[in-house]
Motif scaffolding. Structure first.
Motif, mmCIF file in Angstrom:
data_model
loop_
_atom_site.group_PDB
_atom_site.id
_atom_site.type_symbol
_atom_site.label_atom_id
_atom_site.label_comp_id
_atom_site.label_asym_id
_atom_site.label_seq_id
_atom_site.Cartn_x
_atom_site.Cartn_y
_atom_site.Cartn_z
ATOM 1 N N THR A 1 11.350 -5.363 8.241
ATOM 2 C CA THR A 1 12.279 -6.325 8.823
ATOM 3 C C THR A 1 13.444 -5.610 9.487
ATOM 4 O O THR A 1 13.896 -5.988 10.580
ATOM 5 C CB THR A 1 12.799 -7.285 7.746
ATOM 6 N N LEU A 2 13.926 -4.553 8.836
ATOM 7 C CA LEU A 2 15.022 -3.772 9.410
ATOM 8 C C LEU A 2 14.597 -3.131 10.734
ATOM 9 O O LEU A 2 15.363 -3.132 11.717
ATOM 10 C CB LEU A 2 15.471 -2.696 8.418
ATOM 11 N N ILE A 3 13.383 -2.593 10.778
ATOM 12 C CA ILE A 3 12.889 -1.982 12.018
ATOM 13 C C ILE A 3 12.757 -3.037 13.108
ATOM 14 O O ILE A 3 13.111 -2.802 14.273
ATOM 15 C CB ILE A 3 11.550 -1.283 11.760
ATOM 16 N N LEU A 4 12.236 -4.214 12.746
ATOM 17 C CA LEU A 4 12.076 -5.291 13.728
ATOM 18 C C LEU A 4 13.429 -5.726 14.277
ATOM 19 O O LEU A 4 13.585 -5.936 15.487
ATOM 20 C CB LEU A 4 11.349 -6.471 13.077
ATOM 21 N N GLN A 5 14.404 -5.862 13.399
ATOM 22 C CA GLN A 5 15.741 -6.223 13.855
ATOM 23 C C GLN A 5 16.328 -5.131 14.739
ATOM 24 O O GLN A 5 17.010 -5.409 15.730
ATOM 25 C CB GLN A 5 16.647 -6.479 12.644
ATOM 26 N N THR A 6 16.045 -3.875 14.383
ATOM 27 C CA THR A 6 16.557 -2.768 15.189
ATOM 28 C C THR A 6 15.938 -2.766 16.582
ATOM 29 O O THR A 6 16.613 -2.500 17.580
ATOM 30 C CB THR A 6 16.273 -1.431 14.483
ATOM 31 N N ILE A 7 14.638 -3.054 16.661
ATOM 32 C CA ILE A 7 13.977 -3.084 17.977
ATOM 33 C C ILE A 7 14.592 -4.159 18.862
ATOM 34 O O ILE A 7 14.836 -3.935 20.058
ATOM 35 C CB ILE A 7 12.466 -3.314 17.805
ATOM 36 N N THR A 8 14.847 -5.334 18.301
ATOM 37 C CA THR A 8 15.452 -6.399 19.103
ATOM 38 C C THR A 8 16.860 -6.014 19.541
ATOM 39 O O THR A 8 17.270 -6.336 20.669
ATOM 40 C CB THR A 8 15.487 -7.703 18.297
ATOM 41 N N LYS A 9 17.597 -5.318 18.682
ATOM 42 C CA LYS A 9 18.932 -4.874 19.075
ATOM 43 C C LYS A 9 18.854 -3.821 20.174
ATOM 44 O O LYS A 9 19.635 -3.836 21.136
ATOM 45 C CB LYS A 9 19.681 -4.316 17.860
ATOM 46 N N ILE A 10 17.899 -2.884 20.031
ATOM 47 C CA ILE A 10 17.725 -1.862 21.064
ATOM 48 C C ILE A 10 17.327 -2.522 22.385
ATOM 49 O O ILE A 10 17.803 -2.125 23.463
ATOM 50 C CB ILE A 10 16.675 -0.835 20.624
ATOM 51 N N ALA A 11 16.443 -3.533 22.299
ATOM 52 C CA ALA A 11 16.044 -4.239 23.518
ATOM 53 C C ALA A 11 17.241 -4.910 24.173
ATOM 54 O O ALA A 11 17.398 -4.885 25.400
ATOM 55 C CB ALA A 11 14.963 -5.272 23.196
ATOM 56 N N GLY A 12 18.107 -5.514 23.340
ATOM 57 C CA GLY A 12 19.303 -6.138 23.896
ATOM 58 C C GLY A 12 20.246 -5.119 24.516
ATOM 59 O O GLY A 12 20.826 -5.350 25.574
ATOM 60 N N LEU A 13 20.394 -3.964 23.843
ATOM 61 C CA LEU A 13 21.255 -2.917 24.395
ATOM 62 C C LEU A 13 20.695 -2.369 25.698
ATOM 63 O O LEU A 13 21.440 -2.103 26.647
ATOM 64 C CB LEU A 13 21.421 -1.786 23.365
ATOM 65 N N MET A 14 19.386 -2.178 25.774
ATOM 66 C CA MET A 14 18.785 -1.708 27.019
ATOM 67 C C MET A 14 18.945 -2.736 28.123
ATOM 68 O O MET A 14 19.177 -2.381 29.284
ATOM 69 C CB MET A 14 17.299 -1.402 26.798
ATOM 70 N N ARG A 15 18.805 -4.008 27.759
ATOM 71 C CA ARG A 15 18.921 -5.055 28.763
ATOM 72 C C ARG A 15 20.320 -5.081 29.357
ATOM 73 O O ARG A 15 20.486 -5.139 30.585
ATOM 74 C CB ARG A 15 18.576 -6.409 28.132
ATOM 75 N N VAL A 16 21.344 -5.038 28.497
ATOM 76 C CA VAL A 16 22.708 -5.096 29.013
ATOM 77 C C VAL A 16 23.159 -3.746 29.535
ATOM 78 O O VAL A 16 24.050 -3.663 30.388
ATOM 79 C CB VAL A 16 23.677 -5.605 27.914
ATOM 80 N N GLY A 17 22.574 -2.645 29.041
ATOM 81 C CA GLY A 17 22.976 -1.321 29.486
ATOM 82 C C GLY A 17 22.371 -0.927 30.811
ATOM 83 O O GLY A 17 23.058 -0.395 31.690
ATOM 84 N N PHE A 18 21.082 -1.191 30.996
ATOM 85 C CA PHE A 18 20.408 -0.824 32.240
ATOM 86 C C PHE A 18 20.497 -1.922 33.288
ATOM 87 O O PHE A 18 20.540 -1.640 34.480
ATOM 88 C CB PHE A 18 18.939 -0.494 31.969
#
Length: 934
Positions: free
Chosen positions: A492-509
């Motif tokens: 669950t922690l990894i899944l939450q981390t992936i969604t956070k990374i996806a959000g960071l990539m979306r707003v970062g790139f």
């Protein structure tokens, strides 16, 4: 050993054993693809097709239950003259033979077309340095895969149900003959009734063999369950692979394909469960004590001893020499009575109340009364023998006398016991099917739920991100599910981390980096990231926004300036995204916005038919919402506010905006240490130039002519050209346009007027509203009359439609959902603001865009409420005269515009200033209708 794949693999025969060069490999792959599927591929698809799988599944179910159903529901014969394999038995025998042949063909076909199904021993496992332990080395030396051996055993188990093979198996068996009283066992040949004894001996051996192997047969038959499971798994996988992914609009449907690790884990678990259950079923019966009832055998042995005793007495007294002597000899009569009593008891009760029933007793080579035959044989012996299968006949051959020359053969009807055993066997088979399925499900359920399912969701989530890195909602997992889970599991922690990374990539790139993210996430090899490379040329609308007085504001707010910028970005970006745009760069006080253009979508009815209208609307709505939510943007500590208002009394947050359309190169800029996804183009600089010029022109927004031409006629008629310039020697002459925004309109006041209040607030609200409608409050509405329009070339046009001139037009803010947070009160120290995050940020939701919005939206109407048709008419005349070189007439019209606007029209002041300062108020000789700024 690897399980048989469910999808065809590349043709093994067409692969060369050597390692070709990369170019040659690609060429060979293309050649094989152009040739179409090979014979092996076609064979694989045929064997694994739905009809073939269905037929083989039905045959497997038949093989599991046929032998037991035959015994339970079908007799051995239908007419008396049939043989022991007559009646229904031939039909079952033929079906079993057909199943045997089909399973054998399937086995050989799988060896040919399924990679890994049959393999030769790996001799490399004997070499030093081979990876793996002892078990891995031993498994590598075994030819064939796990499924090959299970299929082979299940196919060979059908031999026991084919009479030809069964008879050959039991033909030479001599067991079942017991010697009583010493001596050696004899063969079936010889004696006074050699043919009859041979038949009885053969039946005896068949029954004995069937009795001994029936348990083994039933256990081996359970191996066919593996084939049944394999067919069901194959059908399930084929169905999963043929499923169509759900539509994006169907949120209820969710399909996530099984991962490789999930498939492998399921295969291994199922193998171990199958082997464990089968070993348990086969071995446990042999570890239990034998509880066989020997009553029948004891009675037959007793009968043989008593008959032999009578026979010995007969011979010792030589009763055969005197006719009738036996009938009067008391000793012989006593012994004869014992023998007949045992025979009658055996005939009547047999093996007891629940045991087999005796239906035939035969004597051979006895001297006394050698012609004697029990009445039991005359009533039902031969007929019963014909009506029963060998497996239902229990035969005892007892040899007695000197040198075992005498024989007693007793046959029992064991059909009820065999039928009962078949019933139990059917229940056992069904229970094992349920047991295998249940244990497999229980063993894999926890692993699936805790490990495999989260991994598959992660894989699908990464696939969705690679397909569309900009999306916020994913079909594989929802934000609510992720937020609600707090089970402490690492997955669950990894899944939450992936969604956070996806959000960071979306707003970062941002939108410019979507291609970079997709390209790197979709790569299945182990190579590094591919960040740098050629860019992509695109067509786009560029918006550039800059915060006014940002340097002074930064010095006043210090560390709180981040809150200031982020709150503005929250409003701006939220509105831009709803208007089909994307935020690209945040450069301190400036924001770069983009609307990527797709020519095929800009046609009438296309998704981007009104993209330019939406781009302009987003900046206008941002201006209104920033004014309306001034309290949210300037919610700082008391110290920061005092410094800010001391330096800039009456401070209001405002922005300048520029809009331009042109080409750009989209890509990654930087190095492998740091990259930015952005755009390189002179047209990006054009948008920045327009924004920087807003201060000079005295307007909050400027547009270039290429952008203006993309606007719909409904919007163009409300825009006015404020200049005609040539920015540089390499640029073309370009018109500069603006959409007028009333600088004095108070959107915050209108929000107060439209807010429902109760009690004492109602009186204050009514007072403000009265003053507002009397015109004593700034921002009062104006009546706008019909006016005409001048084109860039200076020709007079009447294309501007008459706008509604109702005096009571509703100029309230747009009917959108908003949360207006109260301005935070400073703490006692007055050093920190109450709100230091965006948790209390207003939620601004725009209604769906329509072209009628330009005549209905209260904010849009309020912005241009200070511009009358008369003002537009004088301005158009003045601009036409300016471009055509009639500057005296132009200056008169511009001065008239200043008079009508109380000397507050920035474009009029700017163009009059340039006419005087740059040209002395007179059009220069050779005037071409534009100002050269190069």
């Amino acid at each position: 050993p690897p399980p048989p794949p469910t999808m065809p693999s590349p043709d093994i025969e067409s692969q060369d054993s050597s390692s070709p060069a990369e170019g040659e490999d690609i060429t060979e792959t293309q050649r094989l693809a152009s040739q179409g599927p090979t014979l092996r591929d076609r064979t694989f698809h045929m064997v694994n097709s739905g009809p073939v799988t269905f037929v083989m599944t039905i045959l497997t179910i038949y093989c599991l239950y046929s032998e037991d159903f035959k015994i339970m529901f079908f007799s051995a014969t239908c007419v008396p003259e049939c043989s022991s394999f007559g009646g229904s038995d031939p039909l079952f025998a033929y079906l079993s033979l057909v199943a045997f042949v089909l399973f054998l063909v399937e086995l050989l076909t799988n060896c040919y077309c399924v990679p890994g199904y049959w393999r030769w021993p790996d001799m490399d496992s004997l070499r030093p340095g081979y990876h793996g332990g002892v078990l891995e080395r031993a498994a590598a030396l075994v030819p064939g895969s796990f499924y090959f051996w299970l299929d082979l055993l299940s196919t060979m188990s059908l031999i026991f149900e084919i009479p030809v093979f069964m008879n050959a198996l039991i033909e030479d068996d001599t067991e079942g003959t017991t010697s009583v009283g010493g001596g050696e066992g004899i063969s079936d040949s010889g004696g006074v009734d050699g043919a009859e004894q041979a038949r009885a001996g053969k039946a005896s051996r068949a029954g004995a063999r069937a009795g001994r192997v029936v348990k083994i047969i039933r256990m081996v038959r359970l191996i066919r369950l593996v084939k049944l499971w394999k067919y069901f798994e194959q059908s399930k996988k084929s169905e999963d692979q043929s499923r169509v992914a759900p539509d994006e609009e169907d949120d209820d449907m969710e399909y996530i394909p099984e991962s490789h690790v999930g498939n492998e884990m399921t295969e291994r678990t199922t193998k171990k469960v199958i082997v464990g259950v089968l070993l348990m079923l086969i071995l446990i019966p042999y570890l239990q004590a034998d509880a066989t009832d020997h009553t029948s055998e004891y009675l037959v042995s007793l009968l043989a001893l008593q008959r032999d005793e009578a026979d010995v007495y007969w011979e010792s007294k030589n009763l055969s020499a005197v006719p009738g002597a036996a009938a009067t000899n008391p000793g012989y009569l006593l012994r004869r009575e014992r023998w007949l009593l045992t025979e009658r008891y055996l005939a009547e009760s047999g093996g007891g109340d629940d045991g087999p029933k005796c239906f035939s007793i035969e004597y051979s080579n006895f001297v006394a009364e050698s012609e004697y035959s029990t009445s039991l044989n005359q009533t039902n012996g031969n007929q019963q023998d014909l009506n029963l299968r060998n497996t239902s006949i229990k035969v005892f051959n007892i040899l007695t006398g000197e040198n075992d020359t005498k024989r007693v053969t007793v046959k029992f009807d064991n059909d009820s016991f065999v039928t009962q055993s078949s019933t139990y066997s059917t229940l056992l088979t069904s229970c094992v099917i349920v047991l295998l399925g249940t244990i497999t499900m229980l063993f894999t359920a926890d692993v699936t739920n805790l490990v495999l399912r989260p991994i598959e969701i992660m894989i699908e989530l990464v696939r969705e991100i690679s397909d569309n890195p900009l999306q916020k909602e994913f079909k594989s997992v929802s934000k609510a599910d992720i937020k609600s889970k707090n089970d402490g599991m690492e997955t669950t922690l990894i899944l939450q981390t992936i969604t956070k990374i996806a959000g960071l990539m979306r707003v970062g790139f941002g939108e410019a980096g979507a291609e970079i993210i997709a390209k790197n996430l979709s790569k299945s090899d182990s190579s590094g990231m591919s960040l740098l490379g050629d860019g992509v040329k695109i067509q786009s609308i560029f918006g550039f926004c800059d915060i006014r007085n940002f340097t002074d504001t930064t010095e006043c707010l210090q560390e709180e300036v981040m809150l200031f910028v982020n709150r503005i970005a929250h409003i701006l970006h939220g509105i831009v995204v709803q208007c089909k745009g994307a935020a690209n760069k945040n450069i301190g006080d400036a924001f770069l916005l983009t609307w990527k253009l797709h020519e095929n979508q800009m046609v009438p009815g296309g998704a981007q038919e009104f993209v330019a209208d939406q781009a302009l609307l987003s900046l206008l709505k941002t201006t209104a919402e920033m004014a309306r939510h001034e309290d949210f943007i300037c919610n700082f500590s008391s110290t920061a506010l005092s410094v800010l208002y001391e330096r800039m009394p009456g401070y209001k947050c405002k922005m300048g905006c520029g809009l331009h359309m042109g080409w750009a190169v989209e890509g990654a800029i930087g190095s492998d240490k740091k990259i930015d996804a952005s755009y390189i183009s002179p047209h990006v600089n054009w948008a920045e130039f327009l924004e920087s010029s807003t201060k000079e022109y005295g307007v909050p927004l400027l547009m270039s002519e290429p952008f203006y031409k993309l606007l719909s006629p409904d919007v163009q008629k409300w825009c006015r050209q404020v200049d005609n310039i040539k920015k540089s020697a390499s640029d073309e002459v370009t018109g500069i346009y603006t959409y007028d925004v009333n600088p004095d309109y108070d959107f915050k006041l209108r929000a107060l007027l439209d807010t429902k209040t109760t009690g004492a607030d109602k009186h204050a609200r009514k007072t403000i509203k009265k003053d507002y409608h009397r015109g004593s409050v700034s921002g009062a509405p104006h009546v706008v009359h019909k006016k005409k329009r001048l084109t860039t070339s200076g020709a007079l046009s009447s294309g501007r439609e008459h706008r509604s001139s109702k005096a009571n037009v509703d100029l309230s803010p747009i009917a959108a959902k908003k949360v207006l947070p109260d301005r935070g009160e400073a703490d006692e120290a007055g050093s920190k603001a109450v709100a230091h995050s965006l948790e209390d940020a207003p939620e601004i939701i725009l209604p769906p865009f329509t072209t009628g919005l330009w005549m209905q939206d209260p904010d849009v109407l309020a912005m241009r409420s200070h511009m009358t048709d008369t003002i537009f008419e004088y301005w158009d005349k003045g601009m036409h005269s300016f471009i055509s070189g009639n500057w005296d007439d132009a200056k008169g019209n511009f001065l008239h515009v200043l008079k009508l606007t109380d000397n507050n029209d920035g474009p009029s002041k700017n163009i009059l200033r340039h006419m005087e300062e740059d040209y002395g108020g007179i059009a220069p000789p050779g005037w071409l209708g534009y100002r050269d700024m190069s």
